[in-house]
Design an enzyme around this catalytic site. Structure first.
Site, PDB file in Angstrom:
ATOM      1  N   CYS A 223       0.830  -1.213   0.000  1.00 23.83           N
ATOM      2  CA  CYS A 223       0.000   0.000   0.000  1.00 23.83           C
ATOM      3  C   CYS A 223       0.864   1.263   0.000  1.00 23.83           C
ATOM      4  CB  CYS A 223      -0.950  -0.015   1.187  1.00 23.83           C
ATOM      5  SG  CYS A 223      -0.178  -0.492   2.752  1.00 23.83           S
TER       6      CYS A 223
ATOM      7  N   HIS B  77      -2.441   5.471   6.406  1.00 23.64           N
ATOM      8  CA  HIS B  77      -1.061   5.939   6.512  1.00 23.64           C
ATOM      9  C   HIS B  77      -1.020   7.400   6.031  1.00 23.64           C
ATOM     10  CE1 HIS B  77       0.252   1.713   6.628  1.00 23.64           C
ATOM     11  NE2 HIS B  77      -0.263   1.500   5.432  1.00 23.64           N
TER      12      HIS B  77
HETATM   13  P1  NAD Z   1      -5.667 -10.817   6.034  1.00 18.01           P
HETATM   14  O1  NAD Z   1      -5.077 -11.499   7.191  1.00 18.01           O
HETATM   15  O2  NAD Z   1      -6.737  -9.804   6.240  1.00 18.01           O
HETATM   16  O3  NAD Z   1      -6.246 -11.901   5.005  1.00 18.01           O
HETATM   17  C1  NAD Z   1      -5.518 -13.030   4.637  1.00 18.01           C
HETATM   18  C2  NAD Z   1      -6.480 -14.193   4.424  1.00 18.01           C
HETATM   19  O4  NAD Z   1      -5.765 -15.327   3.940  1.00 18.01           O
HETATM   20  C3  NAD Z   1      -7.201 -14.627   5.703  1.00 18.01           C
HETATM   21  O5  NAD Z   1      -8.567 -14.799   5.419  1.00 18.01           O
HETATM   22  C4  NAD Z   1      -6.515 -15.954   6.055  1.00 18.01           C
HETATM   23  O6  NAD Z   1      -7.376 -16.846   6.736  1.00 18.01           O
HETATM   24  C5  NAD Z   1      -6.185 -16.483   4.664  1.00 18.01           C
HETATM   25  N1  NAD Z   1      -5.140 -17.524   4.639  1.00 18.01           N
HETATM   26  C6  NAD Z   1      -4.342 -17.963   5.654  1.00 18.01           C
HETATM   27  N2  NAD Z   1      -3.506 -18.933   5.195  1.00 18.01           N
HETATM   28  C7  NAD Z   1      -3.774 -19.111   3.879  1.00 18.01           C
HETATM   29  C8  NAD Z   1      -3.256 -19.964   2.866  1.00 18.01           C
HETATM   30  N3  NAD Z   1      -2.276 -20.846   3.132  1.00 18.01           N
HETATM   31  N4  NAD Z   1      -3.760 -19.864   1.614  1.00 18.01           N
HETATM   32  C9  NAD Z   1      -4.731 -18.981   1.329  1.00 18.01           C
HETATM   33  N5  NAD Z   1      -5.279 -18.142   2.260  1.00 18.01           N
HETATM   34  C10 NAD Z   1      -4.796 -18.211   3.508  1.00 18.01           C
HETATM   35  O7  NAD Z   1      -4.439 -10.184   5.238  1.00 18.01           O
HETATM   36  P2  NAD Z   1      -4.483  -8.948   4.247  1.00 18.01           P
HETATM   37  O8  NAD Z   1      -4.358  -7.692   5.029  1.00 18.01           O
HETATM   38  O9  NAD Z   1      -5.605  -9.106   3.309  1.00 18.01           O
HETATM   39  O10 NAD Z   1      -3.093  -9.139   3.500  1.00 18.01           O
HETATM   40  C11 NAD Z   1      -2.964  -9.992   2.381  1.00 18.01           C
HETATM   41  C12 NAD Z   1      -1.743  -9.561   1.594  1.00 18.01           C
HETATM   42  O11 NAD Z   1      -1.960  -8.228   1.127  1.00 18.01           O
HETATM   43  C13 NAD Z   1      -0.431  -9.528   2.381  1.00 18.01           C
HETATM   44  O12 NAD Z   1       0.638  -9.836   1.510  1.00 18.01           O
HETATM   45  C14 NAD Z   1      -0.332  -8.080   2.803  1.00 18.01           C
HETATM   46  O13 NAD Z   1       0.990  -7.653   3.059  1.00 18.01           O
HETATM   47  C15 NAD Z   1      -0.888  -7.385   1.572  1.00 18.01           C
HETATM   48  N6  NAD Z   1      -1.415  -6.055   1.821  1.00 18.01           N
HETATM   49  C16 NAD Z   1      -2.149  -5.775   2.922  1.00 18.01           C
HETATM   50  C17 NAD Z   1      -2.589  -4.483   3.132  1.00 18.01           C
HETATM   51  C18 NAD Z   1      -3.359  -4.105   4.354  1.00 18.01           C
HETATM   52  O14 NAD Z   1      -3.222  -2.989   4.822  1.00 18.01           O
HETATM   53  N7  NAD Z   1      -4.171  -4.968   4.905  1.00 18.01           N
HETATM   54  C19 NAD Z   1      -2.311  -3.480   2.201  1.00 18.01           C
HETATM   55  C20 NAD Z   1      -1.617  -3.802   1.041  1.00 18.01           C
HETATM   56  C21 NAD Z   1      -1.152  -5.105   0.861  1.00 18.01           C
END
Ligand code: NAD
Length: 354
Positions: A147, A226
């Site tokens: 992000c 942020h």
């Molecule tokens: P999150 O924890 O909200 O969601 C992740 C999901 O994946 C959960 O539902 C979890 O149960 C599931 N999961 C767990 N193990 C798994 C597996 N082996 N295979 C498939 N799914 C699985 O996380 P998020 O915030 O959505 O982040 C996801 C990605 O996006 C990360 O790489 C993070 O760095 C990136 N990201 C997050 C944000 C943010 O602010 N939340 C912003 C930009 C990028």
């Protein structure tokens, strides 16, 4: 490997949390994509929402099928079955888990889009639509940068092209957690990131090679957004700040608030998002304040807010379009994405809102 490029790209989403559920909704709205299904590890309110929206639900990550059955949530199958049905999978699993999933995607012969929580070598290239849209052509996998990196890369794309960046120093004031994350902090205090410079600068260079940017970061107790504090030395500075404001305001995926809008900071930005009422009340644009953009000779100073939960959502869509050559260029892809998401392009906004 599948040969022919399909007309409507069939997309699956593996990991249905903060990012995954937003990307799934965004895919479902695109005219040239079809959401085949989403995969979750366990039943919860988000899984129930997926069913309610008519998204076929698959079990992933070693999840227990019977847990879904006990919860009364019908499964369409396993992640392997989902992979057999799609042209591309968007991996939105937790940080570092995408790397574990990558081999599975490769052996299923599907292309993949990873998120910024993975190291850059998880994919063939890193991606931000405004910075390097064309990089996706012919690639089997892309990583949409994080992000903060997306926000910096968008701003740098506009500013570097217009006036040239000699040096960029940014301090990233990072939210402590997402609103639903009760296991993260800090709940009180300001934590300097004791890695200097922070990883964000090098990460921006994965999509804008050679950009002379240095970043520092602090983590603060907020969940909303942020904020970046930017000092940029320009090679060919414009006459005044008004030119910068105009350029940013007329670029897609930027929202520059005027003083009369009384948006003092991130709480009002989120209130604006609730009023606007896009899905999840998201604010997917880089958010700037007209009064928070200043020019002092060649030094450009500006603040920008980044809604961490949603800013990468349109970039995931463009990454798919780039890999499958579904648009002529970045501008066309962003226009299609943003129209489908309800982000009004700058040219179509009423004059008072531009
Ligand atoms: P999150 O924890 O909200 O969601 C992740 C999901 O994946 C959960 O539902 C979890 O149960 C599931 N999961 C767990 N193990 C798994 C597996 N082996 N295979 C498939 N799914 C699985 O996380 P998020 O915030 O959505 O982040 C996801 C990605 O996006 C990360 O790489 C993070 O760095 C990136 N990201 C997050 C944000 C943010 O602010 N939340 C912003 C930009 C990028």
């Amino acid at each position: 490997m599948r040969g022919d490029v399909p007309k409507r790209v069939r997309v699956g989403v593996n990991g249905y949390g903060t990012i995954g559920k937003r990307v799934a909704d965004a895919v479902a709205k695109q005219p040239d994509m079809e959401l085949i299904g989403v995969a979750k590890t366990r039943p919860n309110f988000e899984a129930e929402r997926a069913i309610a929206k008519g998204y076929p639900l698959y079990v992933t990550g070693g999840g227990d099928r019977s847990a879904f059955e006990r919860a009364g949530l019908p499964l369409a199958g396993t992640i392997e079955q989902l992979l057999a049905e799609v042209d591309v999978i968007v991996d939105a699993s937790p940080d570092k888990v995408g790397r574990e999933n990558a081999a599975r995607y490769r052996s299923a012969g599907v292309r993949a889009v990873f998120q910024g929580g993975e190291k850059s070598d998880v994919a063939d290239a890193s991606f931000t639509a405004m910075a390097n849209y064309r990089v996706g052509q012919g690639k089997r996998s892309l990583r949409v940068v994080s992000c903060n990196t997306t926000g910096l890369a968008r701003a740098a794309s506009v500013i570097d092209r217009a006036w040239g960046v000699e040096r960029w120093d940014a301090t990233i004031v990072r939210r402590g957690a997402d609103p639903a994350e009760t296991n993260k902090g800090p709940i009180n205090g300001i934590l300097p990131t004791l890695q200097m410079p922070s990883h964000h600068g090098p990460d921006v260079r994965t999509v804008l090679e050679g950009l002379p940017i240095t970043t520092l970061a602090v983590v603060v107790p907020t969940t909303l957004m942020h904020v970046h504090v930017n000092r940029v030395r320009l090679r060919h500075p414009p006459a005044d700040a008004a030119e910068v404001i105009h350029r940013l305001r007329t670029s897609p995926r930027f929202r520059v608030f005027r003083s009369w809008e009384h948006v003092d900071g991130t709480p009002q930005v989120m209130e604006f998002g609730r009023d606007r009422g896009l899905g999840f009340n998201d604010v997917m644009e880089n958010v700037l304040w007209e009064a928070g953009i200043g020019l002092d000779g060649p030094e450009l100073h500006f603040f920008q807010g980044i809604h961490q939960e949603s800013v990468v959502v349109p970039e995931n869509i463009d990454a798919i379009r780039s890999m499958f050559s579904l648009a002529a260029d970045a501008a066309e892809s962003m226009r299609v994405t943003d129209e489908a998401l309800g982000l009004v392009p700058p040219a179509a906004r009423p004059t008072s809102m531009k």
